[in-house]
Design a protein around this motif. Structure first.
Motif, PDB file in Angstrom:
ATOM      1  N   GLN A 196     -15.336  12.043   7.045  1.00 14.33           N
ATOM      2  CA  GLN A 196     -14.341  12.240   5.944  1.00 14.33           C
ATOM      3  C   GLN A 196     -14.899  13.286   4.970  1.00 14.33           C
ATOM      4  O   GLN A 196     -14.222  14.216   4.583  1.00 14.33           O
ATOM      5  CB  GLN A 196     -14.019  11.052   5.205  1.00 14.33           C
ATOM      6  CG  GLN A 196     -13.688   9.842   6.235  1.00 14.33           C
ATOM      7  CD  GLN A 196     -12.735   9.975   7.162  1.00 14.33           C
ATOM      8  OE1 GLN A 196     -11.758  10.671   6.545  1.00 14.33           O
ATOM      9  NE2 GLN A 196     -12.943   9.483   8.303  1.00 14.33           N
ATOM     10  N   ALA A 247      -9.241   8.449   1.796  1.00 15.22           N
ATOM     11  CA  ALA A 247      -9.251   8.256   3.232  1.00 15.22           C
ATOM     12  C   ALA A 247      -9.013   6.644   3.241  1.00 15.22           C
ATOM     13  O   ALA A 247      -9.650   5.847   2.512  1.00 15.22           O
ATOM     14  CB  ALA A 247     -10.369   8.840   4.016  1.00 15.22           C
ATOM     15  N   ASP A 266      -9.144   3.322   6.309  1.00 17.33           N
ATOM     16  CA  ASP A 266      -9.077   2.823   7.839  1.00 17.33           C
ATOM     17  C   ASP A 266      -8.308   1.655   7.588  1.00 17.33           C
ATOM     18  O   ASP A 266      -8.933   0.614   7.439  1.00 17.33           O
ATOM     19  CB  ASP A 266     -10.510   2.699   8.397  1.00 17.33           C
ATOM     20  CG  ASP A 266     -10.525   2.388   9.840  1.00 17.33           C
ATOM     21  OD1 ASP A 266      -9.695   1.423  10.205  1.00 17.33           O
ATOM     22  OD2 ASP A 266     -11.268   2.863  10.394  1.00 17.33           O
TER      23      ASP A 266
END
Length: 414
Positions: free
Chosen positions: A147, A216, A218
């Motif tokens: 990232q 970011a 997940d």
């Protein structure tokens, strides 16, 4: 979240490098690094600092042992190629010689169990989070390093543990950007709070100014990469979901901590159910609409600075009566600020729903708030690994006793 208070105890830090354990010489034999007079909730940075190696990783949940004083054993792994521990009189003990430790046998047993579980020589303990697996640090670092380039950031050091326990893991990664040195943080959530990344992403799209600056996520693994707050270090807090009366009925009939109540208290917990239902109905009748509630809005879950206020740790977000958030925030600020908090909260709602008596809702929310917390902690407690249940032990029982007290003060209505 900070853990519940506990009597002063001793924290022992078992730091392992290869097949050797970090010790020092005691009067009766090798002893582990220790912290005296702790409350049993030693924060991860202090555990790591006690081992004298900043890059240490947490290998297993802390083990709470019985006896007086209360002893908590923390198991750390030291990198093979890392620096020597910066503690006085450090030496090493082979892990095959743990019986030489000048501690009660239960300490050596806790270390052995943790090492065997970490090595996967026994089945993985049910409910244990992924961050205790040997492969997890490398998986997380790999994801972060994927990232950083697109964010214009470059890693400048190793990953540092900020807080690691049964409900979440928070780590810090030092980086450099075009404006200078800084850090980014990753929060990993347990299965019980796996929705937090998705909730945080949604909130960032609706009100980015009041939530963490998410870089970011997940969702599958429950990871959130975010910028630091101007104040604070990303410490986490976990708790409630919604607490309907039906869920509370299940709690008083089969809760895990009912055994901590005496026979009369268990009878009272069942007898107060009709009263609890009426208290919820009275709150609902005021007409404050369910909305997005934070669920754990205490003073440690927001940061205020010149840029405004940012609220974080949305693990517990739910569609619920929003005045429950106001109660938690007000109680955390102390009695001297409680009414001012209620007045400010009611004023904001009055601008949008002048026909709703929010002040009345706040007066009626005390019992639903206790129910909400009791059901929420019961859910967390059930999802925790058995070894980590000491972290939340006694909370549900205390909440039930508070409800019983309110019920008796109200005349024990049927």
């Amino acid at each position: 979240m900070s853990g519940p208070g506990a009597a002063a105890g001793v924290d022992l830090v078992a730091a392992v490098r290869g097949g050797r354990l970090l010790v020092s010489d005691g009067a009766s034999g090798p002893v582990l690094p220790r912290v005296e007079d702790s409350d049993g909730w030693l924060e991860t940075p202090k555990v790591v600092a006690t081992a004298g190696v900043a890059s240490a990783t947490v290998l297993a949940p802390a083990t709470r042992l019985g006896g007086e004083p209360t002893t908590t054993v923390h198991l750390l792994g030291l990198p093979l190629a890392g620096p020597d521990p910066s503690i006085a009189d450090a030496s090493w003990l082979d892990v095959d010689d743990l019986d030489r430790l000048a501690h009660p046998p239960a300490v050596a047993a806790a270390i052995r169990t943790g090492l065997v579980e970490y090595a996967r020589d026994v089945p993985w303990p049910p409910g244990r989070p992924a961050w205790y697996r040997p492969s997890w640090p490398a998986e997380l670092d790999g994801w972060v390093d994927e990232q950083l380039p697109r964010l214009g950031l470059t890693r400048t050091g190793g990953t540092v543990a900020v807080k690691v326990w049964s409900l979440s893991a928070v780590v810090r990664i030092p980086v450099v950007s075009g404006t200078g040195a800084t850090s980014v943080y990753v929060k990993a959530t347990c299965e019980h709070f796996r929705a937090e990344p998705a909730v945080t992403r949604l909130l960032a799209s609706l009100a980015p100014e009041v939530v963490p600056d998410v870089l970011a996520i997940d969702e599958t693994r429950g990871w959130i990469l975010m910028r630091p707050f101007t104040d604070g270090d990303g410490d986490d807090a976990e708790r409630p979901e919604t607490a309907p009366v039906a869920a509370f009925e299940q709690l008083v009939s089969g809760g895990l901590e009912l055994a901590l109540l005496n026979h009369v208290e268990r009878q009272q917990a069942v007898a107060l159910l009709p009263w609890v239902a009426r208290e919820h109905a009275a709150l609902a009748a005021v007409g404050v609409p369910d909305s997005l509630a934070h669920g754990d809005l205490h003073l440690a879950n927001y940061v205020a600075d010149s840029a405004g206020v940012r609220i974080f740790d949305w693990s517990d977000a739910a569609l619920a009566c929003p005045v429950l958030d106001a109660l938690m925030l007000a109680h955390g600020g102390g009695l001297e600020h409680e009414q001012a908090t209620f007045d400010a909260y009611a004023e904001v709602w009055a601008e949008h729903l002048p026909e709703v008596d929010v002040a009345a809702a706040l007066r009626l929310a005390a019992v639903p708030h206790l129910v909400y917390l009791a059901v929420s902690f019961e859910g967390i407690y059930r999802d925790q690994e058995q070894q980590s249940r000491w972290e939340m032990a006694g909370i549900c029982a205390r909440l039930l006793r508070r409800l019983i007290l309110r019920w008796t003060e109200a005349g024990s209505p049927s």
